[in-house]
Motif scaffolding. Sequence first.
Motif, PDB file in Angstrom:
ATOM      1  N   ASP A   1       0.863  -1.179   0.000  1.00 18.83           N
ATOM      2  CA  ASP A   1       0.000   0.000   0.000  1.00 18.83           C
ATOM      3  C   ASP A   1       0.902   1.232   0.000  1.00 18.83           C
ATOM      4  O   ASP A   1       2.118   1.133   0.098  1.00 18.83           O
ATOM      5  N   GLY A   2       0.301   2.400  -0.121  1.00 19.32           N
ATOM      6  CA  GLY A   2       1.034   3.641   0.025  1.00 19.32           C
ATOM      7  C   GLY A   2       1.863   4.035  -1.183  1.00 19.32           C
ATOM      8  O   GLY A   2       1.865   3.379  -2.223  1.00 19.32           O
ATOM      9  N   GLN A   3       2.600   5.133  -1.015  1.00 19.64           N
ATOM     10  CA  GLN A   3       3.420   5.685  -2.084  1.00 19.64           C
ATOM     11  C   GLN A   3       4.548   6.483  -1.476  1.00 19.64           C
ATOM     12  O   GLN A   3       4.366   7.193  -0.489  1.00 19.64           O
ATOM     13  N   LEU A   4       5.730   6.389  -2.065  1.00 19.02           N
ATOM     14  CA  LEU A   4       6.882   7.130  -1.591  1.00 19.02           C
ATOM     15  C   LEU A   4       6.797   8.589  -2.034  1.00 19.02           C
ATOM     16  O   LEU A   4       6.012   8.950  -2.909  1.00 19.02           O
TER      17      LEU A   4
ATOM     18  N   ASN B   1      -5.780  -3.512 -14.396  1.00 18.86           N
ATOM     19  CA  ASN B   1      -5.623  -4.531 -15.442  1.00 18.86           C
ATOM     20  C   ASN B   1      -6.713  -5.596 -15.403  1.00 18.86           C
ATOM     21  O   ASN B   1      -6.609  -6.611 -16.060  1.00 18.86           O
ATOM     22  N   GLY B   2      -7.759  -5.370 -14.608  1.00 19.47           N
ATOM     23  CA  GLY B   2      -8.862  -6.332 -14.566  1.00 19.47           C
ATOM     24  C   GLY B   2      -8.978  -7.082 -13.260  1.00 19.47           C
ATOM     25  O   GLY B   2     -10.055  -7.537 -12.900  1.00 19.47           O
ATOM     26  N   VAL B   3      -7.870  -7.228 -12.537  1.00 19.39           N
ATOM     27  CA  VAL B   3      -7.892  -7.885 -11.226  1.00 19.39           C
ATOM     28  C   VAL B   3      -7.391  -6.884 -10.201  1.00 19.39           C
ATOM     29  O   VAL B   3      -6.305  -6.328 -10.352  1.00 19.39           O
ATOM     30  N   GLY B   4      -8.173  -6.622  -9.183  1.00 15.49           N
ATOM     31  CA  GLY B   4      -7.812  -5.601  -8.204  1.00 15.49           C
ATOM     32  C   GLY B   4      -7.914  -6.096  -6.783  1.00 15.49           C
ATOM     33  O   GLY B   4      -8.405  -7.193  -6.506  1.00 15.49           O
ATOM     34  N   GLN B   5      -7.431  -5.257  -5.876  1.00 16.01           N
ATOM     35  CA  GLN B   5      -7.498  -5.528  -4.447  1.00 16.01           C
ATOM     36  C   GLN B   5      -8.229  -4.386  -3.755  1.00 16.01           C
ATOM     37  O   GLN B   5      -8.049  -3.224  -4.105  1.00 16.01           O
ATOM     38  N   ILE B   6      -9.059  -4.752  -2.789  1.00 18.85           N
ATOM     39  CA  ILE B   6      -9.636  -3.776  -1.881  1.00 18.85           C
ATOM     40  C   ILE B   6      -9.070  -4.073  -0.502  1.00 18.85           C
ATOM     41  O   ILE B   6      -9.277  -5.160   0.050  1.00 18.85           O
ATOM     42  N   PHE B   7      -8.321  -3.105   0.052  1.00 13.58           N
ATOM     43  CA  PHE B   7      -7.741  -3.289   1.376  1.00 13.58           C
ATOM     44  C   PHE B   7      -8.766  -2.894   2.436  1.00 13.58           C
ATOM     45  O   PHE B   7      -9.350  -1.808   2.376  1.00 13.58           O
ATOM     46  N   VAL B   8      -8.975  -3.781   3.383  1.00 16.99           N
ATOM     47  CA  VAL B   8      -9.885  -3.511   4.496  1.00 16.99           C
ATOM     48  C   VAL B   8      -9.071  -3.559   5.781  1.00 16.99           C
ATOM     49  O   VAL B   8      -8.130  -4.350   5.897  1.00 16.99           O
ATOM     50  N   GLN B   9      -9.413  -2.711   6.725  1.00 16.40           N
ATOM     51  CA  GLN B   9      -8.660  -2.712   7.972  1.00 16.40           C
ATOM     52  C   GLN B   9      -9.509  -2.217   9.125  1.00 16.40           C
ATOM     53  O   GLN B   9     -10.534  -1.548   8.930  1.00 16.40           O
ATOM     54  N   SER B  10      -9.083  -2.595  10.310  1.00 16.40           N
ATOM     55  CA  SER B  10      -9.701  -2.102  11.541  1.00 16.40           C
ATOM     56  C   SER B  10      -8.619  -1.465  12.388  1.00 16.40           C
ATOM     57  O   SER B  10      -7.473  -1.920  12.409  1.00 16.40           O
ATOM     58  N   GLN B  11      -8.998  -0.399  13.054  1.00 15.41           N
ATOM     59  CA  GLN B  11      -8.087   0.269  13.974  1.00 15.41           C
ATOM     60  C   GLN B  11      -8.809   0.461  15.299  1.00 15.41           C
ATOM     61  O   GLN B  11      -9.923   0.993  15.337  1.00 15.41           O
TER      62      GLN B  11
ATOM     63  N   GLU C   1      -5.337  -0.603  21.587  1.00 16.39           N
ATOM     64  CA  GLU C   1      -4.261  -0.376  20.617  1.00 16.39           C
ATOM     65  C   GLU C   1      -4.085  -1.633  19.791  1.00 16.39           C
ATOM     66  O   GLU C   1      -3.647  -2.667  20.292  1.00 16.39           O
ATOM     67  N   GLY C   2      -4.456  -1.556  18.532  1.00 20.89           N
ATOM     68  CA  GLY C   2      -4.341  -2.709  17.657  1.00 20.89           C
ATOM     69  C   GLY C   2      -4.784  -2.347  16.247  1.00 20.89           C
ATOM     70  O   GLY C   2      -5.763  -1.603  16.067  1.00 20.89           O
ATOM     71  N   LEU C   3      -4.064  -2.878  15.259  1.00 26.13           N
ATOM     72  CA  LEU C   3      -4.370  -2.603  13.854  1.00 26.13           C
ATOM     73  C   LEU C   3      -4.382  -3.924  13.101  1.00 26.13           C
ATOM     74  O   LEU C   3      -3.503  -4.771  13.288  1.00 26.13           O
ATOM     75  N   TYR C   4      -5.393  -4.111  12.262  1.00 29.88           N
ATOM     76  CA  TYR C   4      -5.493  -5.317  11.450  1.00 29.88           C
ATOM     77  C   TYR C   4      -5.779  -4.905  10.017  1.00 29.88           C
ATOM     78  O   TYR C   4      -6.601  -4.012   9.767  1.00 29.88           O
ATOM     79  N   LYS C   5      -5.109  -5.576   9.051  1.00 29.42           N
ATOM     80  CA  LYS C   5      -5.272  -5.219   7.652  1.00 29.42           C
ATOM     81  C   LYS C   5      -5.323  -6.469   6.791  1.00 29.42           C
ATOM     82  O   LYS C   5      -4.551  -7.406   7.001  1.00 29.42           O
ATOM     83  N   ASP C   6      -6.234  -6.492   5.843  1.00 26.76           N
ATOM     84  CA  ASP C   6      -6.351  -7.604   4.907  1.00 26.76           C
ATOM     85  C   ASP C   6      -6.945  -7.057   3.612  1.00 26.76           C
ATOM     86  O   ASP C   6      -7.107  -5.843   3.459  1.00 26.76           O
ATOM     87  N   PHE C   7      -7.307  -7.935   2.700  1.00 28.90           N
ATOM     88  CA  PHE C   7      -7.846  -7.453   1.434  1.00 28.90           C
ATOM     89  C   PHE C   7      -8.776  -8.495   0.840  1.00 28.90           C
ATOM     90  O   PHE C   7      -8.777  -9.671   1.222  1.00 28.90           O
TER      91      PHE C   7
ATOM     92  N   LEU D   1     -13.481   0.963  11.044  1.00 28.79           N
ATOM     93  CA  LEU D   1     -13.330   0.084   9.882  1.00 28.79           C
ATOM     94  C   LEU D   1     -13.304   0.924   8.615  1.00 28.79           C
ATOM     95  O   LEU D   1     -14.180   1.777   8.403  1.00 28.79           O
ATOM     96  N   ARG D   2     -12.297   0.668   7.776  1.00 27.37           N
ATOM     97  CA  ARG D   2     -12.117   1.429   6.553  1.00 27.37           C
ATOM     98  C   ARG D   2     -11.694   0.516   5.410  1.00 27.37           C
ATOM     99  O   ARG D   2     -11.177  -0.585   5.628  1.00 27.37           O
ATOM    100  N   ALA D   3     -11.880   0.996   4.180  1.00 26.18           N
ATOM    101  CA  ALA D   3     -11.468   0.251   2.992  1.00 26.18           C
ATOM    102  C   ALA D   3     -11.008   1.220   1.916  1.00 26.18           C
ATOM    103  O   ALA D   3     -11.565   2.316   1.758  1.00 26.18           O
ATOM    104  N   THR D   4      -9.960   0.821   1.183  1.00 24.25           N
ATOM    105  CA  THR D   4      -9.472   1.557   0.023  1.00 24.25           C
ATOM    106  C   THR D   4      -9.069   0.546  -1.041  1.00 24.25           C
ATOM    107  O   THR D   4      -8.810  -0.622  -0.728  1.00 24.25           O
ATOM    108  N   ASP D   5      -9.009   0.992  -2.285  1.00 24.73           N
ATOM    109  CA  ASP D   5      -8.519   0.070  -3.309  1.00 24.73           C
ATOM    110  C   ASP D   5      -6.998   0.150  -3.374  1.00 24.73           C
ATOM    111  O   ASP D   5      -6.364   0.904  -2.627  1.00 24.73           O
TER     112      ASP D   5
END
Length: 822
Positions: free
Chosen positions: A248-251, A551-561, A566-572, A602-606
Amino acid sequence: MILQSSALSGKLTWLLICVLACLPGTISRIKNINLTPGLSTCYRRFSNVTLNMVVGKFLTWHCESRVTTSTSLLRLSYPQRLYVYGLAQRLYSYGLYRGKRQATRCVRKEYRMLTTQQRNDYHRAVNGLKQNTTVQPNVYDALAMLHSEMQILKAHGGPCFLGWHRVYILMYEMALGDEVPGVCLPYWDSSLDNELQDPSQTYLFSPELMGNGNGPITTGPFAGWRRPSDPSNPNSRPAPVIRNVGVDGQLYSRQSIEMILSRNDHSEIVSPNANPGYDIEVQHGGVHLFVGGDMESLLTSPFDPIFFMHHAFVDYIWELFRTKLRNQLNIDPSTNYPMDHNIQFHGRDQMMDIANLTCGDGYSDQLMATVVYEASPSCSSQRPTCNSPYLRCQVNVGRCIPITLQEAPVMVNPGSLNLRPGFVNQLPGFVNQRPGGQINPGQNWMPQRFRRQVHLPATRCSGRGSRSVKPCQNSFCINGVCDINQWVYVPVKVVTIRPPGLDKYKSYPVINGDISTVNDIYHPSANSRTQRVIESRLGKIPKGYSHCHENGVGQIFVQSQGMNYEGLYKDFSIIDQRLATTMSIAYIAVKNPGHGVSQALLRATDSCGRICHTSCRNQRTGAFEACSGVLELDARPPMMYSSTLGDAMLDIWDYGLGTGKGKECPSFNNDNFFLTFYCDFPEYLPWVDKMTAPPTQTIVRPIPTPPLVFYPQPCRISKTCVLNIPCFSDKQQCRFYGETHQCLGACGRYAVCNYGFYTEKYCAGGMIFVEQVKRCSTTPCSKRGGARLVKIPAWNSILSPGMATNYRIVRVRGGTVVSGKR
């Protein structure tokens, strides 16, 4: 009579249960609660920001990364505080108030520009802090834990961000020097790695440098590192330090840095008044997300040593900005503290607490009395080498970019071979060296023992979003205790609309025997109903990460904070981007409520960083309606969550036993979903209303600085360096990265173009800078003879439009001004 009343009460209870059971939907123990005031305030700051101008994930991470309200955070003990206080006292002795200076200044270099000895010493110093138990659990973790507690709020979300982190990395640098004298903190210029087609393949994350970037750190100098144990659970085994590089993310990009440096006041580059495209803190969050793992959470990010190198680069960008204020705009950066805000903990006189300093003190010039930054590595056709085995020259843009994990560094000292510019690699734009000769594009010669294994740049099919899916490794830590059994799983629906940037999938209809390539068969506009219902709703294409491809196949990242833990979980989840609209299922882990209540955001981004709406089930009607995405759950039935991921799946897909024919086809249980993410590319943040007027608070803004006008006169870099060429424009001094010019009348001083502005440099040992070859020679300036008179444009002749050119006559000896007069 009492018995009859009791019986009647029991019947009414059962009747009520039956009535509730017959109502549409399910009365869930999961419920949606309101946003916290802090989140609402932060979202409202961006309510009018269109998401086609800035990556939505940058904004949400900026607001959500500091929302945890847990009371079980890591807290510094009394001995730890004494140690930190001792470091703080040394800041004073190094010049903040007493005027003293260190005998030598720490030179901070880009990490890959360190010599082998410097790099080994740095690694040894960092590991020394981790092994130094004079402060429990160790000195490194004690310093890392300082980036928690209330400091999260004081160090982020406002103008104190810059000064707080400057003080923090100065204290860390002093601690490094205590372990290995002479060690300075290097910085990581992530914009260099961003030039790669796939930045996650940078050689930075190799065993030779910072170690692997996938999962726990198992290679490199920091292999086997773990986070500290929870003080309240000393017997619990701490989790390893984890990375999810490139998931995820960008430099930082060269363009984003130049945008920051194009501003003319501190209020334009920090919250709350900066446009997010120019906000240095908003942009820095992309790097936290890119490294991922522990770096994704502000509470745990300093436990990865790369945190301090990243923030040293943020500090370097800030120092470039301060130099511009001082030298180009005649503004004192130490007094240019943004005042037109009401952000709690970020007032100029607010105490930082980490060093008995105020936020205003963090802007003091004296803090840099012990530090100087070496310019970010650059190159040119005249200097087609980066002087590092881990970097190569990209001549067409004048940048040093990293080698990749598929390449081997050229472990050779150019000086020992008397190498000169000349070898041109078979890849256009990348120049290496060969013994003797001149640049010859037709040749490709280098002794085999010195040749780097070269792979062609990644193609579109190997870029972000189109390469194989990368997993997310979670730590499963809650309040410092790391165990998967503390978590439960909430199933969520993910409904997506075809990305507007995916124009064609190249699966075309055949009409009357001919293939029609106007639109593929999956595109919304290929059907009149989908065009009317779906495509007509799409607005502008939201901005995504620069290395993102559809390109036709994508991911949606879902996470809980966690909100009260104090705890973070991330999946897709995996989505089919070809279809006009599609649905997938994801499972998000949150803290097991046990006998209490768990609150989580709870949040989600592509995979491009574009955000998704949150919708919750109406407990009475069963319909899904827009909601905050902040969920509260307890252990009372009906529980719409499961203790394991396998149980969560089976609760959605009912595998009932058949009668004589084995297992039936599983039935889908729609009632077990409380939350749905709608990924339909909104133009604005969906959790606050778009404001039609400015906030009700009165904001007093400073008088804007008049626009800077440059005339075709020598470009002034500083009070000691003027170039015999004009500045490029009033927003940029230069265009070409690595462009180098000698300072007028200065034997050994020169300036190099970095991010649109010149950085002044000087030849070591008082040597002469040779303009023709753009490098320092072995001839000392003292051999040029005595002092001579040089005519240099006066300061106001460049900054003041309409004035006649004034000059200052100065006497120069050996490149140094020794006297002068008007």
